[in-house]
Design an enzyme around this catalytic site. Structure first.
Site, PDB file in Angstrom:
ATOM      1  N   ASP A   1       0.880  -1.167   0.000  1.00  0.00           N
ATOM      2  CA  ASP A   1       0.000   0.000   0.000  1.00  0.00           C
ATOM      3  C   ASP A   1       0.918   1.216   0.000  1.00  0.00           C
ATOM      4  O   ASP A   1       2.136   1.086  -0.185  1.00  0.00           O
ATOM      5  CB  ASP A   1      -0.990  -0.029   1.171  1.00  0.00           C
ATOM      6  CG  ASP A   1      -0.336   0.160   2.530  1.00  0.00           C
ATOM      7  OD1 ASP A   1       0.913   0.253   2.620  1.00  0.00           O
ATOM      8  OD2 ASP A   1      -1.079   0.207   3.526  1.00  0.00           O
TER       9      ASP A   1
ATOM     10  N   CYS B   1       2.690  -3.352   4.095  1.00  0.00           N
ATOM     11  CA  CYS B   1       1.889  -2.199   4.494  1.00  0.00           C
ATOM     12  C   CYS B   1       2.562  -1.586   5.726  1.00  0.00           C
ATOM     13  O   CYS B   1       3.707  -1.917   6.025  1.00  0.00           O
ATOM     14  CB  CYS B   1       0.425  -2.571   4.742  1.00  0.00           C
ATOM     15  SG  CYS B   1       0.102  -3.665   6.126  1.00  0.00           S
TER      16      CYS B   1
ATOM     17  N   THR C   1       2.050  -1.918   9.057  1.00  0.00           N
ATOM     18  CA  THR C   1       2.394  -2.891  10.096  1.00  0.00           C
ATOM     19  C   THR C   1       2.492  -4.310   9.579  1.00  0.00           C
ATOM     20  O   THR C   1       3.028  -5.180  10.268  1.00  0.00           O
ATOM     21  CB  THR C   1       1.334  -2.892  11.220  1.00  0.00           C
ATOM     22  OG1 THR C   1       0.088  -3.311  10.663  1.00  0.00           O
ATOM     23  CG2 THR C   1       1.213  -1.528  11.875  1.00  0.00           C
TER      24      THR C   1
ATOM     25  N   HIS D   1       7.847 -24.836   8.530  1.00  0.00           N
ATOM     26  CA  HIS D   1       6.803 -25.524   9.277  1.00  0.00           C
ATOM     27  C   HIS D   1       5.388 -25.225   8.781  1.00  0.00           C
ATOM     28  O   HIS D   1       4.491 -26.048   8.970  1.00  0.00           O
ATOM     29  CB  HIS D   1       6.896 -25.173  10.760  1.00  0.00           C
ATOM     30  CG  HIS D   1       8.091 -25.770  11.420  1.00  0.00           C
ATOM     31  ND1 HIS D   1       8.263 -25.734  12.781  1.00  0.00           N
ATOM     32  CD2 HIS D   1       9.179 -26.418  10.926  1.00  0.00           C
ATOM     33  CE1 HIS D   1       9.407 -26.336  13.097  1.00  0.00           C
ATOM     34  NE2 HIS D   1       9.978 -26.740  11.980  1.00  0.00           N
TER      35      HIS D   1
ATOM     36  N   HIS E   1       4.578 -31.745   9.428  1.00  0.00           N
ATOM     37  CA  HIS E   1       4.071 -30.400   9.154  1.00  0.00           C
ATOM     38  C   HIS E   1       3.039 -30.410   8.024  1.00  0.00           C
ATOM     39  O   HIS E   1       2.149 -29.567   7.990  1.00  0.00           O
ATOM     40  CB  HIS E   1       5.217 -29.453   8.833  1.00  0.00           C
ATOM     41  CG  HIS E   1       6.253 -29.411   9.898  1.00  0.00           C
ATOM     42  ND1 HIS E   1       6.009 -28.923  11.159  1.00  0.00           N
ATOM     43  CD2 HIS E   1       7.545 -29.835   9.901  1.00  0.00           C
ATOM     44  CE1 HIS E   1       7.095 -29.025  11.891  1.00  0.00           C
ATOM     45  NE2 HIS E   1       8.041 -29.584  11.154  1.00  0.00           N
TER      46      HIS E   1
END
Length: 147
Positions: free
Chosen positions: A8, A67, A69, A100, A135
């Site tokens: 963004d 972005c 955060t 994993h 996994h």
């Protein structure tokens, strides 16, 4: 292998820096999905666009979403069945996300990690490989299907 990248406006400067890094350090066919500048945009639009493109060629593609955060991008991307977006703040998290969780999208917070750390996280993500084994069963449960 394709690497799809989008951001963004808050992630735009870091996206541009990482695109230069990817081009010089990694053997990926890079596709920049935008935005073309730092003008305000809505992060879900870019997360959804990248997710749709990723799923079209899921076996040969990885994604990077950036972005402010990384939280909004990861939430929006993970709405798509088959996308396993991981918000990573250090290289170890990126390695483990690939090993994993078979993460296929790396999410970064431009306001959380600096350029140098982001480069290290990206390198760990791109170098990581899925371990499979026990996994694989867990990842299948994420995707709501049993092996």
């Amino acid at each position: 292998m394709k690497l799809l990248v989008a951001s963004d406006h808050a992630g735009y400067p870091l996206k541009e820096a990482l695109l230069q890094e990817i081009g010089s350090q990694h053997a990926y066919q890079v596709e920049d999905l935008g935005p073309p500048n730092a003008q305000p945009v809505d992060y879900p639009d870019y997360a959804h666009a990248l997710s749709v493109r990723l799923l079209q060629d899921a076996e040969n593609s990885l994604g990077v979403l950036i972005c402010g955060t990384g939280i909004g991008m990861s939430m929006a991307a993970n709405r798509h069945h088959g996308v396993r977006a991981a918000l990573c703040t250090d290289p170890y998290m990126a390695t483990m996300a690939r090993m994993h969780n078979n993460a296929n999208v790396l999410c970064l917070g431009a306001r959380i990690v600096g350029q140098g750390l982001a480069q290290a996280i990206l390198a760990a993500f791109l170098e990581g490989r899925f371990d499979g084994g026990r996994h694989a069963t867990r990842v299948a449960k994420i995707d709501n299907k049993q092996p």
